[in-house]
Write an enzyme that holds these catalytic residues in place. Structure first.
Site, PDB file in Angstrom:
ATOM      1  N   HIS A  57      29.106  42.357  17.024  1.00 16.30           N
ATOM      2  CA  HIS A  57      29.818  41.763  15.709  1.00 16.30           C
ATOM      3  C   HIS A  57      30.240  40.449  16.091  1.00 16.30           C
ATOM      4  CE1 HIS A  57      31.299  41.737  11.783  1.00 16.30           C
ATOM      5  NE2 HIS A  57      32.609  41.008  12.403  1.00 16.30           N
TER       6      HIS A  57
ATOM      7  N   GLU B 253      27.267  35.893  22.523  1.00 16.63           N
ATOM      8  CA  GLU B 253      26.926  37.294  22.078  1.00 16.63           C
ATOM      9  C   GLU B 253      25.884  37.562  23.093  1.00 16.63           C
ATOM     10  OE1 GLU B 253      25.636  38.315  18.357  1.00 16.63           O
ATOM     11  OE2 GLU B 253      27.230  37.199  17.509  1.00 16.63           O
TER      12      GLU B 253
ATOM     13  N   GLY C  73      16.531  38.388  15.780  1.00 22.17           N
ATOM     14  CA  GLY C  73      16.103  39.075  17.035  1.00 22.17           C
ATOM     15  C   GLY C  73      16.580  38.342  18.714  1.00 22.17           C
TER      16      GLY C  73
HETATM   17  C1  GRF Z   1      24.608  38.366  15.463  1.00 23.93           C
HETATM   18  O1  GRF Z   1      25.357  37.444  15.041  1.00 23.93           O
HETATM   19  C2  GRF Z   1      25.309  39.849  15.467  1.00 23.93           C
HETATM   20  O2  GRF Z   1      26.623  39.706  15.913  1.00 23.93           O
HETATM   21  C3  GRF Z   1      25.249  40.338  14.043  1.00 23.93           C
HETATM   22  O3  GRF Z   1      24.073  40.059  13.670  1.00 23.93           O
HETATM   23  C4  GRF Z   1      23.412  38.800  14.273  1.00 23.93           C
HETATM   24  C5  GRF Z   1      22.094  39.237  14.888  1.00 23.93           C
HETATM   25  O4  GRF Z   1      21.456  37.922  15.498  1.00 23.93           O
HETATM   26  N1  GRF Z   1      25.295  41.781  14.128  1.00 23.93           N
HETATM   27  P1  GRF Z   1      20.056  38.173  16.174  1.00 23.93           P
HETATM   28  O5  GRF Z   1      19.142  38.800  14.961  1.00 23.93           O
HETATM   29  O6  GRF Z   1      20.125  38.938  17.347  1.00 23.93           O
HETATM   30  O7  GRF Z   1      19.601  36.414  16.499  1.00 23.93           O
END
Ligand code: GRF
Length: 222
Positions: A123, A193, A26
């Site tokens: 992603h 991200e 998360g």
């Molecule tokens: C991220 O790398 C996202 O791109 C993928 O899952 C991961 C989630 O990471 N869909 P987090 O749980 O937000 O740390």
């Protein structure tokens, strides 16, 4: 005051009610909450749902006093009942935008229909490359390194019935360094991200995203 505008005839408020769906640590949820706290976005995470009772996402939601639910299909007698409960929660919390952040389950087609063009996923690569079945977590970064690509990145896209297939909204590039391992690359992509998701949410807030015939148009800042 609520400002309403229409995207594909769907009224959207400027401060959106967000529902975050997450299965794992998360960290993207945390980044969105931080963006909210620092005023980078006006939208609010008002609901967190996870299929994993031990997920970091549920823990973060609890710490921030955000209503949170462990919702797994296994807890229901059938798919229809599960979907009914899911939809009822989205309605109860007046959700405008559904944010998938490491959610490892498919979204029910009924919910995709109900929230057409209002479900986002992130992603850890530059789609359409390195996406689809099996392309999750460290697998993605391993495949990027194996391919010899010098650039990877992160993608936010709309969610439809097929994995990693919906229209791409925004991407950010991350260079692949010569001595990168899948693990070191994963760390840098994840950091990217954390910036990208709030940026996209802001674009929705500012009504800068227009979706026509499954094509995304982003209005430039004047
Ligand atoms: C991220 O790398 C996202 O791109 C993928 O899952 C991961 C989630 O990471 N869909 P987090 O749980 O937000 O740390």
């Amino acid at each position: 005051m609520l400002f309403l505008l229409k995207i594909n005839k769907i009224p959207i408020k400027l401060a959106l009610n967000l529902c975050v769906l997450a299965s794992g640590s998360g960290s993207n949820l945390k980044a969105i909450i931080n963006a909210q706290k620092s005023g980078k976005i006006t939208s609010k995470v008002v609901l967190v749902i996870s299929n994993n009772s031990g997920s970091g996402a549920l823990e973060t939601a609890r710490k921030n006093r955000i209503p949170n639910y462990h919702l797994s299909q296994k807890l229901f007698t059938n798919e229809a009942e599960f979907c009914k409960r899911f939809t009822a929660l989205l309605k109860e919390y007046k959700i405008d935008l559904i944010i998938l952040a490491g959610y490892m389950k498919m979204i029910h087609p009924q919910i995709i229909k109900l929230y057409k063009n209002r479900i986002l996923n992130i992603h850890p690569a530059l789609l359409p490359e390195f996406g689809g079945k099996g392309m999750y977590g460290i697998n993605v970064h391993e495949a990027v390194i194996k391919s010899g690509r010098e650039v990877t990145g992160a993608t936010v896209h709309l969610v439809d019935e097929v994995y990693d297939n919906g229209a791409i909204i925004l991407q950010k590039e991350v260079p692949v360094k010569k001595n990168d391992t899948a693990e070191t690359l994963a760390v840098r992509v994840l950091r990217t991200e954390h910036k990208l998701y709030p940026e996209v949410i802001k674009l929705f807030e500012e009504k800068k995203i227009l979706i026509r015939k499954n094509k995304i148009h982003i209005e430039k800042t004047k």
